[in-house]
Design a protein around this motif. Structure first.
Motif, PDB file in Angstrom:
ATOM      1  N   ILE A  90      47.714  93.412 107.761  1.00  0.00           N
ATOM      2  CA  ILE A  90      46.558  92.502 107.788  1.00  0.00           C
ATOM      3  C   ILE A  90      46.321  91.976 106.377  1.00  0.00           C
ATOM      4  CG2 ILE A  90      44.088  92.264 108.245  1.00  0.00           C
ATOM      5  CD1 ILE A  90      44.402  94.552 110.289  1.00  0.00           C
ATOM      6  N   PHE A  91      46.397  90.653 106.233  1.00  0.00           N
ATOM      7  CA  PHE A  91      46.153  90.017 104.933  1.00  0.00           C
ATOM      8  C   PHE A  91      44.680  89.649 104.837  1.00  0.00           C
ATOM      9  CE2 PHE A  91      45.988  86.057 102.336  1.00  0.00           C
ATOM     10  CZ  PHE A  91      46.278  86.652 101.115  1.00  0.00           C
ATOM     11  N   GLN A  92      44.005  90.170 103.808  1.00  0.00           N
ATOM     12  CA  GLN A  92      42.616  89.817 103.520  1.00  0.00           C
ATOM     13  C   GLN A  92      42.580  89.110 102.166  1.00  0.00           C
ATOM     14  OE1 GLN A  92      40.061  93.318 103.828  1.00  0.00           O
ATOM     15  NE2 GLN A  92      39.408  92.550 105.817  1.00  0.00           N
ATOM     16  N   PRO A  93      42.312  87.802 102.181  1.00  0.00           N
ATOM     17  CA  PRO A  93      42.275  87.072 100.913  1.00  0.00           C
ATOM     18  C   PRO A  93      41.049  87.421 100.077  1.00  0.00           C
ATOM     19  CG  PRO A  93      41.620  85.644 102.713  1.00  0.00           C
ATOM     20  CD  PRO A  93      42.042  86.951 103.332  1.00  0.00           C
ATOM     21  N   LEU A  94      41.276  87.580  98.792  1.00  0.00           N
ATOM     22  CA  LEU A  94      40.160  87.735  97.852  1.00  0.00           C
ATOM     23  C   LEU A  94      39.792  86.369  97.288  1.00  0.00           C
ATOM     24  CD1 LEU A  94      41.294  90.961  95.998  1.00  0.00           C
ATOM     25  CD2 LEU A  94      39.530  90.733  97.749  1.00  0.00           C
ATOM     26  N   ASP A  95      40.770  85.483  97.248  1.00  0.00           N
ATOM     27  CA  ASP A  95      40.541  84.103  96.833  1.00  0.00           C
ATOM     28  C   ASP A  95      41.433  83.228  97.692  1.00  0.00           C
ATOM     29  OD1 ASP A  95      39.447  81.992  95.246  1.00  0.00           O
ATOM     30  OD2 ASP A  95      41.368  81.872  94.214  1.00  0.00           O
ATOM     31  N   GLY A  96      40.888  82.138  98.212  1.00  0.00           N
ATOM     32  CA  GLY A  96      41.686  81.205  98.987  1.00  0.00           C
ATOM     33  C   GLY A  96      41.214  81.013 100.413  1.00  0.00           C
ATOM     34  N   GLN A  97      40.051  81.551 100.758  1.00  0.00           N
ATOM     35  CA  GLN A  97      39.540  81.410 102.116  1.00  0.00           C
ATOM     36  C   GLN A  97      39.404  79.946 102.512  1.00  0.00           C
ATOM     37  OE1 GLN A  97      35.937  80.436 102.571  1.00  0.00           O
ATOM     38  NE2 GLN A  97      36.230  80.268 104.746  1.00  0.00           N
ATOM     39  N   GLN A  98      38.915  79.118 101.593  1.00  0.00           N
ATOM     40  CA  GLN A  98      38.740  77.693 101.895  1.00  0.00           C
ATOM     41  C   GLN A  98      40.098  77.039 102.195  1.00  0.00           C
ATOM     42  OE1 GLN A  98      35.601  75.865 101.381  1.00  0.00           O
ATOM     43  NE2 GLN A  98      34.502  77.738 100.977  1.00  0.00           N
ATOM     44  N   ARG A  99      41.097  77.353 101.365  1.00  0.00           N
ATOM     45  CA  ARG A  99      42.429  76.781 101.568  1.00  0.00           C
ATOM     46  C   ARG A  99      43.057  77.278 102.867  1.00  0.00           C
ATOM     47  NH1 ARG A  99      41.701  77.456  96.124  1.00  0.00           N
ATOM     48  NH2 ARG A  99      42.379  79.613  96.155  1.00  0.00           N
ATOM     49  N   LEU A 100      42.926  78.566 103.140  1.00  0.00           N
ATOM     50  CA  LEU A 100      43.491  79.119 104.373  1.00  0.00           C
ATOM     51  C   LEU A 100      42.812  78.535 105.616  1.00  0.00           C
ATOM     52  CD1 LEU A 100      43.926  82.856 103.340  1.00  0.00           C
ATOM     53  CD2 LEU A 100      45.756  81.226 103.833  1.00  0.00           C
ATOM     54  N   THR A 101      41.496  78.383 105.562  1.00  0.00           N
ATOM     55  CA  THR A 101      40.779  77.803 106.696  1.00  0.00           C
ATOM     56  C   THR A 101      41.190  76.353 106.895  1.00  0.00           C
ATOM     57  OG1 THR A 101      38.916  79.310 106.348  1.00  0.00           O
ATOM     58  CG2 THR A 101      38.495  77.354 107.684  1.00  0.00           C
ATOM     59  N   THR A 102      41.322  75.615 105.819  1.00  0.00           N
ATOM     60  CA  THR A 102      41.775  74.227 105.908  1.00  0.00           C
ATOM     61  C   THR A 102      43.171  74.161 106.517  1.00  0.00           C
ATOM     62  OG1 THR A 102      40.422  73.565 104.013  1.00  0.00           O
ATOM     63  CG2 THR A 102      42.295  72.136 104.570  1.00  0.00           C
ATOM     64  N   LEU A 103      44.065  75.026 106.068  1.00  0.00           N
ATOM     65  CA  LEU A 103      45.428  75.047 106.618  1.00  0.00           C
ATOM     66  C   LEU A 103      45.413  75.428 108.094  1.00  0.00           C
ATOM     67  CD1 LEU A 103      47.357  76.587 103.627  1.00  0.00           C
ATOM     68  CD2 LEU A 103      47.619  74.271 104.541  1.00  0.00           C
ATOM     69  N   PHE A 104      44.601  76.410 108.452  1.00  0.00           N
ATOM     70  CA  PHE A 104      44.475  76.786 109.866  1.00  0.00           C
ATOM     71  C   PHE A 104      44.077  75.565 110.691  1.00  0.00           C
ATOM     72  CE2 PHE A 104      41.503  77.799 113.289  1.00  0.00           C
ATOM     73  CZ  PHE A 104      42.313  78.545 114.126  1.00  0.00           C
ATOM     74  N   LEU A 105      43.058  74.842 110.250  1.00  0.00           N
ATOM     75  CA  LEU A 105      42.579  73.677 110.993  1.00  0.00           C
ATOM     76  C   LEU A 105      43.626  72.564 111.047  1.00  0.00           C
ATOM     77  CD1 LEU A 105      38.911  73.635 109.678  1.00  0.00           C
ATOM     78  CD2 LEU A 105      39.666  74.249 111.997  1.00  0.00           C
ATOM     79  N   LEU A 106      44.332  72.354 109.953  1.00  0.00           N
ATOM     80  CA  LEU A 106      45.381  71.326 109.941  1.00  0.00           C
ATOM     81  C   LEU A 106      46.533  71.685 110.872  1.00  0.00           C
ATOM     82  CD1 LEU A 106      45.482  70.430 106.145  1.00  0.00           C
ATOM     83  CD2 LEU A 106      44.773  68.926 108.019  1.00  0.00           C
ATOM     84  N   TYR A 107      46.978  72.926 110.811  1.00  0.00           N
ATOM     85  CA  TYR A 107      48.055  73.370 111.703  1.00  0.00           C
ATOM     86  C   TYR A 107      47.605  73.281 113.162  1.00  0.00           C
ATOM     87  CZ  TYR A 107      51.493  74.998 108.285  1.00  0.00           C
ATOM     88  OH  TYR A 107      52.449  75.052 107.309  1.00  0.00           O
ATOM     89  N   TRP A 108      46.367  73.675 113.431  1.00  0.00           N
ATOM     90  CA  TRP A 108      45.848  73.570 114.794  1.00  0.00           C
ATOM     91  C   TRP A 108      45.860  72.113 115.251  1.00  0.00           C
ATOM     92  CZ3 TRP A 108      42.093  70.710 117.053  1.00  0.00           C
ATOM     93  CH2 TRP A 108      41.826  70.984 118.403  1.00  0.00           C
ATOM     94  N   PHE A 109      45.381  71.213 114.392  1.00  0.00           N
ATOM     95  CA  PHE A 109      45.313  69.795 114.743  1.00  0.00           C
ATOM     96  C   PHE A 109      46.698  69.228 115.054  1.00  0.00           C
ATOM     97  CE2 PHE A 109      45.363  65.286 113.505  1.00  0.00           C
ATOM     98  CZ  PHE A 109      44.422  64.794 114.396  1.00  0.00           C
TER      99      PHE A 109
END
Length: 155
Positions: free
Chosen positions: A87-106
């Motif tokens: 399980i990867f838990q980011p300490l920095d990069g949540q905004q980037r990961l969420t953006t990538l999740f949404l882009l990949y989903w789209f």
């Protein structure tokens, strides 16, 4: 028990060593889960203040350029965190990961590949923000049923 811990640590270390150059989709595929921990601040891309609007516009311009070009890539700075039991838990990069999740989903949604990738998308979650976790789950479960002008709530 100690052997299992050592074995898990070896797997985690191998993945951790590759994070420097791993794509979001590869990370999502190889981890058990990407879990945004409680310590991360709220997702800011939807804010309407002048500074955020400007940053979002510049980001979208760079993103479109990278998508339209076969040779251009887009570096999103670094994302770092901790991997435990896959399980990867980011300490920095949540905004980037969420953006990538949404882009990949789209892109999966627009290309008709959402249903075949649900199991990977379900690996992206929020540890304590129930509304964010539920939003991601609803997007994955009901997103392919969306039509023009419809919302997740209507499904």
């Amino acid at each position: 028990m100690k052997d299992i811990e050592i074995e898990d640590k070896i797997v985690d270390n191998k993945l951790f060593e590759r994070l420097e150059s791993i794509s979001f989709w590869k990370l999502l595929s190889e981890c058990t889960k990407i879990e945004i921990p409680i310590i991360q601040r709220d997702y800011a891309q939807g804010r309407e203040d002048e500074k955020t609007v400007k940053i979002r516009g510049l980001f979208l311009d760079r993103l479109i350029k990278a998508i339209e070009s076969e040779n251009e890539s887009l570096e999103l700075d670094f994302v770092y965190g901790d991997i435990k039991n896959g399980i990867f838990q980011p300490l920095d990069g949540q905004q980037r990961l969420t953006t990538l999740f949404l882009l990949y989903w789209f892109f999966a949604y627009k290309t008709g590949n959402l249903s075949g990738n649900k199991s990977n998308f379900k690996k992206f979650t929020y540890e304590t923000r129930i509304s964010s976790r539920e939003f991601c789950n609803e997007l994955i479960e009901k997103g392919e049923k969306l039509g023009d002008g419809e919302t997740l709530i209507e499904k």
